[in-house]
Design a protein around this motif. Structure first.
Motif, PDB file in Angstrom:
ATOM      1  N   UNK A 144       0.832  -1.202   0.000  1.00  9.71           N
ATOM      2  CA  UNK A 144       0.000   0.000   0.000  1.00  9.71           C
ATOM      3  C   UNK A 144       0.868   1.254   0.000  1.00  9.71           C
ATOM      4  N   UNK A 145       0.498   2.277  -0.777  1.00 10.64           N
ATOM      5  CA  UNK A 145       1.255   3.532  -0.772  1.00 10.64           C
ATOM      6  C   UNK A 145       1.085   4.257   0.550  1.00 10.64           C
ATOM      7  N   UNK A 146       2.049   5.124   0.912  1.00 13.08           N
ATOM      8  CA  UNK A 146       1.973   5.819   2.199  1.00 13.08           C
ATOM      9  C   UNK A 146       0.930   6.928   2.184  1.00 13.08           C
ATOM     10  N   UNK A 147       0.538   7.347   3.372  1.00 16.27           N
ATOM     11  CA  UNK A 147      -0.355   8.499   3.502  1.00 16.27           C
ATOM     12  C   UNK A 147       0.385   9.746   3.005  1.00 16.27           C
ATOM     13  N   UNK A 148      -0.253  10.594   2.178  1.00 16.43           N
ATOM     14  CA  UNK A 148       0.424  11.810   1.686  1.00 16.43           C
ATOM     15  C   UNK A 148       0.908  12.684   2.836  1.00 16.43           C
ATOM     16  N   UNK A 212      -4.670   3.635   7.440  1.00 15.04           N
ATOM     17  CA  UNK A 212      -4.654   4.972   6.840  1.00 15.04           C
ATOM     18  C   UNK A 212      -5.423   5.956   7.721  1.00 15.04           C
ATOM     19  N   UNK A 213      -6.631   5.566   8.111  1.00  9.38           N
ATOM     20  CA  UNK A 213      -7.482   6.462   8.893  1.00  9.38           C
ATOM     21  C   UNK A 213      -6.835   6.790  10.236  1.00  9.38           C
ATOM     22  N   UNK A 214      -6.198   5.793  10.842  1.00  6.78           N
ATOM     23  CA  UNK A 214      -5.538   6.037  12.120  1.00  6.78           C
ATOM     24  C   UNK A 214      -4.376   7.024  11.960  1.00  6.78           C
ATOM     25  N   UNK A 215      -3.603   6.862  10.876  1.00  8.33           N
ATOM     26  CA  UNK A 215      -2.468   7.746  10.643  1.00  8.33           C
ATOM     27  C   UNK A 215      -2.911   9.173  10.320  1.00  8.33           C
ATOM     28  N   UNK A 216      -4.009   9.305   9.572  1.00 13.58           N
ATOM     29  CA  UNK A 216      -4.510  10.633   9.250  1.00 13.58           C
ATOM     30  C   UNK A 216      -4.994  11.354  10.512  1.00 13.58           C
ATOM     31  N   UNK A 217      -5.648  10.612  11.406  1.00 13.28           N
ATOM     32  CA  UNK A 217      -6.182  11.217  12.613  1.00 13.28           C
ATOM     33  C   UNK A 217      -5.087  11.542  13.629  1.00 13.28           C
ATOM     34  N   UNK A 218      -4.042  10.712  13.653  1.00 14.51           N
ATOM     35  CA  UNK A 218      -2.966  10.911  14.636  1.00 14.51           C
ATOM     36  C   UNK A 218      -1.644  10.509  14.025  1.00 14.51           C
ATOM     37  N   UNK A 219      -0.945  11.456  13.359  1.00 15.14           N
ATOM     38  CA  UNK A 219       0.349  11.105  12.740  1.00 15.14           C
ATOM     39  C   UNK A 219       1.356  10.561  13.729  1.00 15.14           C
ATOM     40  N   UNK A 220       1.188  10.843  15.022  1.00  9.58           N
ATOM     41  CA  UNK A 220       2.133  10.365  16.029  1.00  9.58           C
ATOM     42  C   UNK A 220       2.022   8.847  16.222  1.00  9.58           C
TER      43      UNK A 220
END
Length: 223
Positions: A144-148, A212-220
């Motif tokens: 899967x590609x990374x989150x922008x 993806x959704x977790x990373x978008x909501x909390x990049x940490x």
């Protein structure tokens, strides 16, 4: 001693990966559990996973709301890579992305060698020849590609809404589906209304979208 991985598809822990856990594993709402699920529908000590004679066994611990695997309520169940476990509002996928890829490869080999396995589980009739063809080549062979990166707040919200739409639609399929008797003993797993390889692909896609959704909501949370 086997090390197990569970990917959370839905629930408050959506997108979290509990990886490389040694058995036995306890699952529940209390902090003392190896897999803690923050959901009032989850019992304090809801279920356990243990190894016996080389098999991974999930047992419901007389929980209030029960445990489901692939849509079915269970008391005790031998887990297979790709099984979907529903505890409270939390759905988990058993297996790492690498294990899912290997399992998908194995199932596809069975589908090619045993075309009678590709039958309609409702009617029992063979599917049309066109539906037995191999899936197209993978557009993303490296995963899967990374989150922008460096998205503005508005862009983050827009991307999150798009992924949430796909995530919710796929989740509805997973929640509604139920396991059927397999046509082949070699599969040792459920037959849904789609070929198992496609089901595995949809399951892992759901896990990727949850991450993806977790990373978008909390990049940490990345790392």
């Amino acid at each position: 001693m086997p090390l197990l991985t569970f990917q959370v598809l839905d629930g408050l822990e959506m997108g979290h990966v509990f990886e490389d856990l040694p058995t036995p594993i306890s699952i529940g709402r209390e902090e003392d559990n190896h897999i803690r699920l923050n959901d009032e529908r989850v019992s304090r000590f809801h279920a356990k996973v243990q190894e016996d004679a080389g098999r991974i066994i999930l047992t419901d611990l007389d929980s209030t709301n029960g445990t489901r695997v692939n849509g079915h309520p269970i008391r005790i169940r031998i887990l297979q890579i790709g099984d979907q476990i529903l505890i409270g509002r939390c759905m988990m996928l058993y297996g790492s992305p690498e294990q899912m890829a290997e399992r998908t490869r194995q199932v596809r080999e069975v589908e090619r060698s045993e075309p009678e396995a590709a039958t309609d589980t409702i009617s029992g009739e063979a599917q049309p020849e066109g539906e037995k063809s191999d899936l197209p080549g993978d557009l993303f062979p490296d995963g899967a590609p990374p989150v922008p990166a460096d998205l503005t707040l508005s862009q983050t919200a827009e991307v999150s809404e798009m992924i949430s739409f796909v995530h919710s639609r796929l989740l509805n399929i997973l929640l509604l589906a139920q396991q059927q008797g397999g046509a082949s003993r070699k599969l040792q797993a459920a037959w849904m209304t789609v070929p198992p390889s496609a089901w595995m692909t949809v399951s892992q896609l759901e896990a990727d979208l949850a991450k993806y959704l977790r990373e978008l909501a909390d990049p940490r949370s990345v790392g």
